[in-house]
Structures are given as structure tokens and as C-alpha cells.
Design an enzyme around this catalytic site. Structure first.
Site, PDB file in Angstrom:
ATOM      1  N   TYR A   1      -0.338   5.116  12.367  1.00 59.48           N
ATOM      2  CA  TYR A   1       0.479   6.279  11.991  1.00 59.48           C
ATOM      3  C   TYR A   1      -0.281   7.527  12.417  1.00 59.48           C
ATOM      4  O   TYR A   1      -1.324   7.855  11.864  1.00 59.48           O
ATOM      5  CB  TYR A   1       0.719   6.250  10.480  1.00 59.48           C
ATOM      6  CG  TYR A   1       1.608   7.354   9.924  1.00 59.48           C
ATOM      7  CD1 TYR A   1       2.239   8.293  10.730  1.00 59.48           C
ATOM      8  CD2 TYR A   1       1.826   7.438   8.553  1.00 59.48           C
ATOM      9  CE1 TYR A   1       3.045   9.287  10.199  1.00 59.48           C
ATOM     10  CE2 TYR A   1       2.629   8.430   8.001  1.00 59.48           C
ATOM     11  CZ  TYR A   1       3.235   9.349   8.827  1.00 59.48           C
ATOM     12  OH  TYR A   1       4.028  10.333   8.285  1.00 59.48           O
TER      13      TYR A   1
ATOM     14  N   LYS B   1       3.496   4.670  15.055  1.00 60.84           N
ATOM     15  CA  LYS B   1       4.475   5.690  14.706  1.00 60.84           C
ATOM     16  C   LYS B   1       3.841   7.031  15.051  1.00 60.84           C
ATOM     17  O   LYS B   1       2.820   7.410  14.468  1.00 60.84           O
ATOM     18  CB  LYS B   1       4.821   5.643  13.222  1.00 60.84           C
ATOM     19  CG  LYS B   1       5.744   6.792  12.782  1.00 60.84           C
ATOM     20  CD  LYS B   1       5.788   6.961  11.279  1.00 60.84           C
ATOM     21  CE  LYS B   1       6.616   8.181  10.902  1.00 60.84           C
ATOM     22  NZ  LYS B   1       6.544   8.493   9.457  1.00 60.84           N
TER      23      LYS B   1
END
Length: 302
Positions: free
Chosen positions: A133, A161
Site C-alpha cells: 500500500y 495499491k
């Protein structure tokens, strides 16, 4: 695992007593019934930073139970301490999540070597698939080209992500991705279509808590090569994104869900709830989406 589609960065329903189980189950069912491809819990919009370990575990139990295997569940287990991340990840594994999202450490500034070691150690001591992330505006640490080249070698790391808001960053990850099982996901809702056009596999979208069918429509229209429709839907979410910025994340998002009939409670302190002065503007904005989202009359009380 290969992660694709529109995955909702789900808010965390709260009450005075902690996790609101009834609201959580209602939101999970609403999102799955509307067609999302996965649920991403305990992210930034899920207030992971403000929840106790007990609250995190409670939320995971409820979401996994209610989803009942209908869609994959991705849970944020990231933190500053490598040891603590490993412990929480292994607890999530016991509860049945499909993968974990691990944000880069924050507050402290670590070197690229330390960042690589952080993820390598976690991957060596856990069994769940890992989604990186990257949100440098919040953590002040970015997963650079040099770091990514090392991390993509780890089989347990199955995706990233990217919430940098930079298409160039997404393109870099795509260019370096030489694995068929690795997914590049956009975390900036304003870039869903542009990222898909560059080759991204999907989006982790907070706006899909409320604009579920709109965000899904972008993805579906892109797959159908109806780029005109996809672009129109992408442009349409800008009005909602504008009002989301009128208060601290995720205040307006949670308030909006309440207006649509799913009262998810206020954000955790120190974030404050929406002030009464914003109510009319939020309602007027949501009204723009009533037809496509199939919203009933907005709730009189939040």
C-alpha cells in the site's frame, strides 16, 4: 491470486460501543449485492489508525462472516513495527481473510534498505498474500523503483495499491511487473479509467461505498470498450469527490452513507463529524447520483 475489478475501500461502521455489527453487515451486503469484486477493510477510509486491535479483529470477524466467501476480503494489517504487523497479519489469517494490505511504515523516515527488509521479514513470517500500500502523501515514504524491483521478487507479495495520485508512478509499477499473478491497483478514485487504460488491473475505491454502481460502471464500460461511457462516469464522480474534501477523511463519506440509509456512525476522534452547515450541500450532491445508484429518498436523519 490475481486481484481485479472494483474493490471497495470500506468505511468502518462505529457506535458508542465500538464496531456497529448491524451496520457492518448491512453495508457488506449492500456492496456485494451491488456487484463489487472485493472488500478492502481497515484502510485509510476505514480508520485503521484509530482503531484498537480488539476493534480491528472484531471488524474482520464480522466482515468475513457476512461475506461468506462471496467476494475476497482484504484487510489492512500495516503499521510501524515489523513485529506488530506480523502478529496482526497472523491473527487475520486465523480469521479467514484472503489477503492483507500492508501500508509503508509512517512517522519515521526509514531507508530503502530498511523498507525492503520490513516487507521481506513480514513475508517470511506470515502465510497470507500481501498487497503493498503506497500512499506517500500520508506516510512520507514512497515505494520507489529500486524498492519495487526487490519486492516484486517475493512470491507472497501479490499486488500493490498505489494512492500516490500519479499516473507516472502506476506506469512505473506496470512496466516493472513481470508476473502474471501480480496486480497493480489504483487507489486514487480520480484515476480509475486512466489507470485501467494504462494496464492497471482494478481499483480500490472509497467512493464506491456510496457510488457503487457508478464506479462499477467505469470498469464495466472499459471492459466493453465503451470508452465514451467510461469517461462520462469517471467525470461524474468529481462532484462527490469535491464534497468529500469539505471535511477530514472519512467524515463526509460516512455522513453520506447515513443519508442513503446505512448509518455507519461518526468518525473516530480526533476527526470530527460533519457540521450541520454542510448537510444541504452533501444532499444536493448525492441527488445527482440518485438515478444511476437507485437511491431511495435520502434519510431525514443521519
Amino acid at each position: 491470486m490475481k486481484i481485479t475489478g472494483i474493490i471497495t475501500a470500506m468505511v468502518t461502521p462505529l457506535s458508542e460501543n465500538g464496531i456497529d455489527e448491524a451496520a457492518t453487515r448491512k453495508l457488506v451486503n449492500k456492496l456485494i449485492n451491488d456487484g463489487v469484486h472485493g472488500l478492502f477493510i481497515l484502510g485509510t477510509n476505514g480508520e485503521f489508525y484509530a482503531l484498537s486491535e480488539e476493534e480491528k479483529l472484531t471488524l474482520v470477524k464480522i466482515v468475513v462472516d457476512e461475506a461468506a466467501g462471496r467476494v475476497p476480503i482484504f484487510a489492512g494489517s500495516g503499521g510501524i513495527s515489523t513485529e506488530a504487523v506480523i502478529q496482526l497479519t497472523n491473527q487475520f489469517a486465523e480469521l479467514g481473510v484472503d489477503a492483507v494490505s500492508i501500508i509503508t511504515p509512517y512517522l519515521i523516515k526509514i531507508s530503502d534498505g530498511e523498507l525492503i527488509q520490513h516487507y521481506q521479514t513480514i513475508a517470511s513470517n506470515t502465510n497470507l498474500p500481501i498487497i503493498l500500500y503506497n500512499i506517500p502523501a500520508n506516510t512520507k515514504i514512497s515505494i520507489s523503483e529500486q524498492v519495487f524491483k526487490e519486492l516484486i521478487k517475493i512470491p507472497r507479495i501479490v499486488g500493490i495499491k498505489d494512492s500516490s495520485g500519479q499516473l507516472e508512478n502506476i506506469q512505473m509499477y506496470l512496466d516493472l511487473n513481470d508476473r502474471a499473478d501480480f496486480s497493480v491497483l489504483v487507489g486514487s478514485d480520480s484515476l480509475i479509467l486512466p489507470a485501467l487504460q494504462k494496464g492497471a488491473d482494478g481499483a480500490v475505491a472509497a467512493t464506491s461505498n456510496v457510488l457503487t454502481k457508478t464506479d462499477l460502471g467505469i470498469y464495466q464500460a472499459y471492459l466493453a470498450n465503451d470508452l465514451e461511457k467510461a469517461a462520462r462516469l469517471q467525470e461524474s464522480i468529481n462532484d462527490f469527490r469535491r464534497v468529500l474534501k469539505l471535511a477530514t477523511v472519512p467524515s463526509v463519506l460516512k455522513y453520506s452513507l447515513g443519508l442513503t440509509g446505512i448509518p455507519v456512525g461518526p468518525p473516530k476522534s480526533p476527526v470530527r463529524g460533519v457540521t450541520p452547515e454542510l448537510d444541504t450541500e452533501i444532499r444536493n450532491t448525492l441527488a445527482l447520483y440518485k438515478e444511476i445508484e437507485g437511491m431511495e429518498k435520502l434519510s431525514c436523519k443521519n
